[in-house]
Design a protein around this motif. Structure first.
Motif, PDB file in Angstrom:
ATOM      1  N   MET A 137       0.854  -1.193   0.000  1.00 58.68           N
ATOM      2  CA  MET A 137       0.000   0.000   0.000  1.00 58.68           C
ATOM      3  C   MET A 137       0.887   1.238   0.000  1.00 58.68           C
ATOM      4  O   MET A 137       1.890   1.292   0.725  1.00 58.68           O
ATOM      5  CB  MET A 137      -0.921   0.056   1.233  1.00 58.68           C
ATOM      6  CG  MET A 137      -2.116  -0.843   1.153  1.00 58.68           C
ATOM      7  SD  MET A 137      -3.338  -0.455   2.463  1.00 58.68           S
ATOM      8  CE  MET A 137      -2.323  -0.499   3.910  1.00 58.68           C
ATOM      9  N   GLY A 138       0.514   2.230  -0.848  1.00 55.67           N
ATOM     10  CA  GLY A 138       1.219   3.495  -0.802  1.00 55.67           C
ATOM     11  C   GLY A 138       0.861   4.276   0.449  1.00 55.67           C
ATOM     12  O   GLY A 138      -0.052   3.912   1.203  1.00 55.67           O
ATOM     13  N   TYR A 139       1.564   5.367   0.676  1.00 54.92           N
ATOM     14  CA  TYR A 139       1.328   6.166   1.880  1.00 54.92           C
ATOM     15  C   TYR A 139       1.509   7.636   1.556  1.00 54.92           C
ATOM     16  O   TYR A 139       2.096   8.009   0.528  1.00 54.92           O
ATOM     17  CB  TYR A 139       2.280   5.744   3.011  1.00 54.92           C
ATOM     18  CG  TYR A 139       3.745   5.892   2.678  1.00 54.92           C
ATOM     19  CD1 TYR A 139       4.434   7.081   2.925  1.00 54.92           C
ATOM     20  CD2 TYR A 139       4.459   4.842   2.104  1.00 54.92           C
ATOM     21  CE1 TYR A 139       5.770   7.221   2.607  1.00 54.92           C
ATOM     22  CE2 TYR A 139       5.791   4.974   1.783  1.00 54.92           C
ATOM     23  CZ  TYR A 139       6.448   6.157   2.035  1.00 54.92           C
ATOM     24  OH  TYR A 139       7.771   6.293   1.712  1.00 54.92           O
ATOM     25  N   TYR A 140       0.993   8.472   2.463  1.00 58.37           N
ATOM     26  CA  TYR A 140       1.136   9.924   2.372  1.00 58.37           C
ATOM     27  C   TYR A 140       1.947  10.422   3.560  1.00 58.37           C
ATOM     28  O   TYR A 140       1.873   9.866   4.664  1.00 58.37           O
ATOM     29  CB  TYR A 140      -0.239  10.607   2.380  1.00 58.37           C
ATOM     30  CG  TYR A 140      -1.150  10.208   1.256  1.00 58.37           C
ATOM     31  CD1 TYR A 140      -0.742  10.294  -0.067  1.00 58.37           C
ATOM     32  CD2 TYR A 140      -2.440   9.734   1.517  1.00 58.37           C
ATOM     33  CE1 TYR A 140      -1.578   9.928  -1.102  1.00 58.37           C
ATOM     34  CE2 TYR A 140      -3.290   9.372   0.492  1.00 58.37           C
ATOM     35  CZ  TYR A 140      -2.850   9.458  -0.817  1.00 58.37           C
ATOM     36  OH  TYR A 140      -3.684   9.091  -1.833  1.00 58.37           O
ATOM     37  N   LEU A 141       2.689  11.482   3.335  1.00 61.64           N
ATOM     38  CA  LEU A 141       3.399  12.141   4.429  1.00 61.64           C
ATOM     39  C   LEU A 141       2.442  13.103   5.114  1.00 61.64           C
ATOM     40  O   LEU A 141       1.690  13.827   4.458  1.00 61.64           O
ATOM     41  CB  LEU A 141       4.623  12.898   3.907  1.00 61.64           C
ATOM     42  CG  LEU A 141       5.696  12.054   3.201  1.00 61.64           C
ATOM     43  CD1 LEU A 141       6.871  12.939   2.800  1.00 61.64           C
ATOM     44  CD2 LEU A 141       6.155  10.900   4.081  1.00 61.64           C
ATOM     45  N   ALA A 142       2.470  13.129   6.448  1.00 57.40           N
ATOM     46  CA  ALA A 142       1.546  13.948   7.219  1.00 57.40           C
ATOM     47  C   ALA A 142       2.281  14.547   8.411  1.00 57.40           C
ATOM     48  O   ALA A 142       3.393  14.135   8.754  1.00 57.40           O
ATOM     49  CB  ALA A 142       0.360  13.116   7.694  1.00 57.40           C
ATOM     50  N   ASP A 143       1.648  15.531   9.047  1.00 59.83           N
ATOM     51  CA  ASP A 143       2.240  16.134  10.234  1.00 59.83           C
ATOM     52  C   ASP A 143       1.851  15.334  11.471  1.00 59.83           C
ATOM     53  O   ASP A 143       1.180  14.300  11.393  1.00 59.83           O
ATOM     54  CB  ASP A 143       1.837  17.602  10.367  1.00 59.83           C
ATOM     55  CG  ASP A 143       0.334  17.797  10.371  1.00 59.83           C
ATOM     56  OD1 ASP A 143      -0.391  16.797  10.560  1.00 59.83           O
ATOM     57  OD2 ASP A 143      -0.131  18.934  10.177  1.00 59.83           O
TER      58      ASP A 143
END
Length: 427
Positions: A277-283
């Protein structure tokens, strides 16, 4: 003495009667003259302003759209927030899709506003975010007509281009994003996610408790996902400002394609381990899910510190996108002066679509994955079947897995240190 007083009172009474008769005759003469004038406008006695819209159209064409315009391409791009070719394509499409933008004639055979005038008025309002009647002197369009034109324009843009410019990334898009992410040292990264608040000036007082959060003013939230080229792959607008990023995430559809089985399954390797699964960068406010990677809150070694700095740098893609979106279209930067949240939604989506259109027109035809040097072809699943309830629940568990998040973050720290940690040591 009393005779002189009576005479003076009689003289004053006669003078007052004469003034009343004069006023009555004046009013009668005015009404007679008014009846002789032809009735114009929707309201009897309403003043009609001869704006001469045709001369405004000729001036607009001479300024920007003739072969040798007064203002060159640089001024056009600065004032319209797009190139002339993109503007021409939009004019052609909205004129064909919406009867409102076609040139019409009134009952006296007088021509209405040209499609270029209407599109120019809508684009100027979106770009500068000023008052609606600020365009009256140049385009010769009244305030109510400008507001009506903006409403038609935003809805037409969303209906025409939403399928293309608000879509999920395709296989070729994901291949390009994964290739760039691998070069950056974050294999499997598809972008960064964050939220932006848009102030609602005309929010009813009774709703302030719902729409007012830490900004101390009523706002509506936009959740967006942006990639390295500032393309917006996900836009979810409408949550009240009292919600935080986690509340918005739980209501948005950002992971619906993965949980329902419609999204492409991406396989990649990090530090020798396989991930699917891909992912997103987040704070730091976002939860530790398998599809969300944040920095290390308190790094204790150089590897964690290097990862946290790199993650914060690449996560700024979405912040840069918000700045560029508000810089190009000031209407979403200042307070919204509309009464209906639905109008705000169409304005925001229209700004997002025009932002992505501008990137596509600037970038030109996209590159295939094979054209990137040293790129590898990712394995994408072709299945698009809707899963059963048990599979849907299992996909939600995989997305929200904290153990997978911790393992992926640990592998990314090691991978990034091996990838370019030596540069930090040399510095």
């Amino acid at each position: 003495m009393w005779r002189r007083r009576l005479k003076r009172l009689k003289s004053m009474r006669d003078h007052r009667y004469a003034e009343d008769e004069m006023i009555a005759m004046t009013v009668m003469m005015y009404l007679v003259e008014e009846e002789k004038e032809p009735h114009r406008g929707s309201v009897f006695g309403r003043r009609v302003i001869p704006r001469d819209r045709h001369s405004a159209y000729l001036r607009l064409m001479n300024d920007y759209f003739v072969d040798n315009p007064v203002y060159p391409e640089y001024y056009f791009r600065r004032r319209f927030r797009m190139g002339r070719d993109m503007f021409t394509d939009i004019c052609r499409d909205v004129e064909a899709a919406n009867e409102y933008f076609k040139l019409g004639y009134d009952a006296t055979k007088q021509p209405g506003f040209h499609p270029i005038q209407k599109v120019t008025a809508a684009v100027r309002v979106l770009a500068y975010g000023g008052a609606a009647d600020s365009l009256d002197e140049y385009i010769r369009m009244g305030e109510s007509t400008v507001i009506e034109t903006v409403n038609h324009f935003t809805r037409t843009i969303v209906s025409l281009y939403a399928d293309e410019y608000l879509r999920q990334p395709t296989a070729n898009d994901i291949s390009r994003l994964l290739s760039i992410a691998e070069e950056r040292g974050f294999p499997g990264m598809l972008g960064s996610i964050d939220c932006m608040h848009w102030e609602w000036e005309k929010c009813p007082t009774a709703w302030h408790g719902q729409y007012r959060g830490h900004f101390k003013k009523p706002t509506i939230i936009l959740e967006a996902v942006a990639s390295y080229d500032l393309w917006i792959w996900h836009a979810f607008f409408g949550m009240p400002g009292s919600c935080n990023d986690i509340n918005v995430l739980n209501r948005s559809h950002v992971f619906d394609s993965i949980s329902s089985g419609y999204g492409p399954k991406v396989d990649f390797k990090v530090n020798g381990k396989d991930y699917h699964m891909g992912y997103y960068l987040a704070d730091g406010i976002y939860p530790p899910w398998a599809t969300l990677i944040s920095g290390v809150p308190s790094p204790v070694n150089m590897q964690q510190q290097h990862f946290t700095l790199a993650q914060a740098a690449y996560r700024k893609d979405v912040e840069m996108m918000f700045g560029k979106l508000q810089g190009k279209y000031h209407i979403v930067k200042g307070p919204a002066r509309v009464w209906c949240p639905e109008d705000m939604r169409y304005i925001m989506l229209c700004a997002v679509i025009l932002h992505n259109m501008g990137i596509k027109y600037e970038r030109g035809p996209g590159l295939a994955i094979q054209e990137y040097e040293g790129s590898t072809e990712p394995r994408l699943s072709n299945t698009r079947n809707v899963p059963e309830i048990s599979a849907l629940i299992e996909n939600h568990r995989r997305i929200r897995s904290r153990a997978a998040n911790a393992q992926l973050k640990e592998d990314l720290i090691e991978h990034l240190w091996i990838h370019d940690g030596h540069r930090r040591v040399q510095q």
